[in-house]
Motif scaffolding. Structure first.
Motif, PDB file in Angstrom:
ATOM      1  N   ARG A  37      51.340  39.951  40.340  1.00 33.05           N
ATOM      2  CA  ARG A  37      51.201  38.585  40.849  1.00 33.05           C
ATOM      3  C   ARG A  37      51.318  38.646  42.372  1.00 33.05           C
ATOM      4  O   ARG A  37      52.262  39.227  42.908  1.00 33.05           O
TER       5      ARG A  37
ATOM      6  N   ARG B 196      39.219  29.212  51.023  1.00 27.94           N
ATOM      7  CA  ARG B 196      38.754  30.503  50.531  1.00 27.94           C
ATOM      8  C   ARG B 196      39.765  31.105  49.545  1.00 27.94           C
ATOM      9  O   ARG B 196      39.380  31.678  48.522  1.00 27.94           O
TER      10      ARG B 196
ATOM     11  N   GLU C 104      39.305  29.871  46.184  1.00 29.02           N
ATOM     12  CA  GLU C 104      38.096  30.352  45.510  1.00 29.02           C
ATOM     13  C   GLU C 104      38.263  31.752  44.932  1.00 29.02           C
ATOM     14  O   GLU C 104      37.384  32.236  44.214  1.00 29.02           O
ATOM     15  N   CYS C 105      39.372  32.418  45.249  1.00 31.43           N
ATOM     16  CA  CYS C 105      39.573  33.787  44.768  1.00 31.43           C
ATOM     17  C   CYS C 105      39.750  33.805  43.254  1.00 31.43           C
ATOM     18  O   CYS C 105      40.290  32.876  42.654  1.00 31.43           O
ATOM     19  N   ASP C 106      39.289  34.870  42.636  1.00 36.12           N
ATOM     20  CA  ASP C 106      39.403  35.043  41.193  1.00 36.12           C
ATOM     21  C   ASP C 106      39.959  36.434  40.907  1.00 36.12           C
ATOM     22  O   ASP C 106      39.256  37.419  41.050  1.00 36.12           O
ATOM     23  N   PRO C 107      41.249  36.525  40.529  1.00 34.49           N
ATOM     24  CA  PRO C 107      42.191  35.414  40.351  1.00 34.49           C
ATOM     25  C   PRO C 107      42.717  34.919  41.698  1.00 34.49           C
ATOM     26  O   PRO C 107      42.718  35.667  42.677  1.00 34.49           O
ATOM     27  N   PRO C 108      43.208  33.671  41.740  1.00 35.93           N
ATOM     28  CA  PRO C 108      43.812  33.180  42.977  1.00 35.93           C
ATOM     29  C   PRO C 108      45.208  33.753  43.143  1.00 35.93           C
ATOM     30  O   PRO C 108      45.815  34.217  42.180  1.00 35.93           O
TER      31      PRO C 108
ATOM     32  N   ASN D  82      47.332  24.061  47.244  1.00 37.05           N
ATOM     33  CA  ASN D  82      47.583  25.401  46.703  1.00 37.05           C
ATOM     34  C   ASN D  82      48.597  26.188  47.516  1.00 37.05           C
ATOM     35  O   ASN D  82      48.645  27.416  47.444  1.00 37.05           O
TER      36      ASN D  82
ATOM     37  N   ARG E 244      36.377  36.948  47.818  1.00 40.54           N
ATOM     38  CA  ARG E 244      36.794  36.234  46.609  1.00 40.54           C
ATOM     39  C   ARG E 244      37.363  37.155  45.532  1.00 40.54           C
ATOM     40  O   ARG E 244      38.101  36.717  44.657  1.00 40.54           O
ATOM     41  N   ASP E 245      37.016  38.431  45.584  1.00 38.75           N
ATOM     42  CA  ASP E 245      37.548  39.371  44.586  1.00 38.75           C
ATOM     43  C   ASP E 245      38.722  40.182  45.140  1.00 38.75           C
ATOM     44  O   ASP E 245      39.087  41.214  44.586  1.00 38.75           O
TER      45      ASP E 245
ATOM     46  N   ALA F 210      41.592  40.667  42.653  1.00 37.33           N
ATOM     47  CA  ALA F 210      41.101  41.450  41.509  1.00 37.33           C
ATOM     48  C   ALA F 210      40.992  42.923  41.892  1.00 37.33           C
ATOM     49  O   ALA F 210      41.381  43.812  41.123  1.00 37.33           O
TER      50      ALA F 210
END
Length: 305
Positions: free
Chosen positions: A14, A34, A37-41, A69, A112-113, A116
């Motif tokens: 985490r 931004r 928008e990350c995956d996962p945030p 957020n 965004r990744d 991940a």
């Protein structure tokens, strides 16, 4: 306490993010958008605001509240290291589920990744090394954007390429949060290569730095920081003065405290002042020698970190 399961099985990491900001509400809004928008945030976002103007602080707090957020904190206004410590202390106290932390300025956009990629890389690291693995990606600006190079600090405390990574690209890095439980950023450093000093201490504590090209971010305002204005008749920016002061402090701390050697410390000081004198002479700014030494707080090397 370890966040990894039995026999090295991976418990989902985490990620916390500490965002430092000052006088740039619109830029901060883009940074937080931004991250959303990350995956996962990220599991936790803490914004520490060093703005002096109450109206600007109110504007930045409104940006954080609107983004929905993150957590807003008023910063201590004692330099970027104190501002980061303000944010990471909140993470340590209020984000018990977080295992890792990244530090970005308000003008940084992470890919965004990003998280991940960090999670995937952590899963590939040998179980015995995971808890003390620092991940770092490529540069966030400049001609070598996103190139992931192995950097070290030279004897004179300049960045150079090396065989094994001993420095990080700060805005594309992920640190174990536990690193900051004992000692954080050295607040004697106002600004300038403070991440190199942190890396030196981390390596001495058994941490490793792992290159991960998939960790990418972009500086949207390179060269336009709040310290880049000209400092008057000297022809030097506050950024230049701060970096030279930080190099003196870090070099003395390195050879006096972190890697103690009286001979190397004396040699560093000789080289440092020779380089600095030439640097200032070329810019007709020899009068800044005294202010740089005072700004360095070099006499306080044993009082932090």
């Amino acid at each position: 306490m370890s966040r990894w399961g039995q026999a090295g099985s991976l418990i989902e990491p985490r990620f916390a993010v500490c965002v430092t900001t000052m006088n740039r509400a619109e830029v901060l809004a883009a940074c937080l958008a931004r991250l959303a928008e990350c995956d996962p945030p990220p599991a936790c976002i803490v914004v520490s605001d060093d703005s002096a103007d109450p109206a600007m602080r109110a504007a930045n707090e409104a940006v954080v509240r609107a983004a929905g957020n993150g957590v807003y904190l008023a910063g201590p206004r004692r330099g970027v290291c104190a501002n980061r410590n303000n944010a990471v202390r909140h993470c340590l106290k209020h984000s018990a589920g977080c295992t890792h932390v990244s530090f970005i300025d308000d003008d940084i956009l992470v890919e965004r990744d990003f998280f991940a990629a960090a999670g995937n890389r952590l899963a590939q690291i040998a179980p015995a090394r995971r808890d003390k693995a620092i991940l770092t990606g490529g540069a966030s600006s400049g001609p070598h954007l996103h190139e992931c190079r192995s950097l070290r600090l030279s004897f004179a405390c300049y960045f150079e390429e090396g065989e094994e990574p001993q420095c990080v690209n700060l805005h594309a890095s992920v640190f174990p949060l536990a690193l900051f439980a004992g000692s954080g950023w050295d607040e004697n450093i106002f600004f300038g290569t403070e991440d190199a000093e942190l890396a030196l201490r981390a390596l001495r504590q058994g941490y490793t730095i792992e290159l991960e090209p998939a960790l990418r971010s972009r500086d949207t305002m390179p060269g336009s920081g709040v310290l880049n204005g000209d400092s008057g008749r000297t022809g030097l920016s506050r950024y230049q003065l701060s970096c030279e002061a930080a190099r003196l402090y870090i070099g003395v701390k390195r050879y006096w405290i972190i890697e103690p050697s009286l001979m190397r410390c004396a040699a560093f000081l000789t080289v440092y002042f020779c380089h600095l004198t030439v640097f200032l002479a070329k810019r007709r700014a020899l009068s800044q020698l005294g202010p740089i030494v005072r700004l360095s707080k070099v006499w306080r090397v044993g009082t932090a970190g």
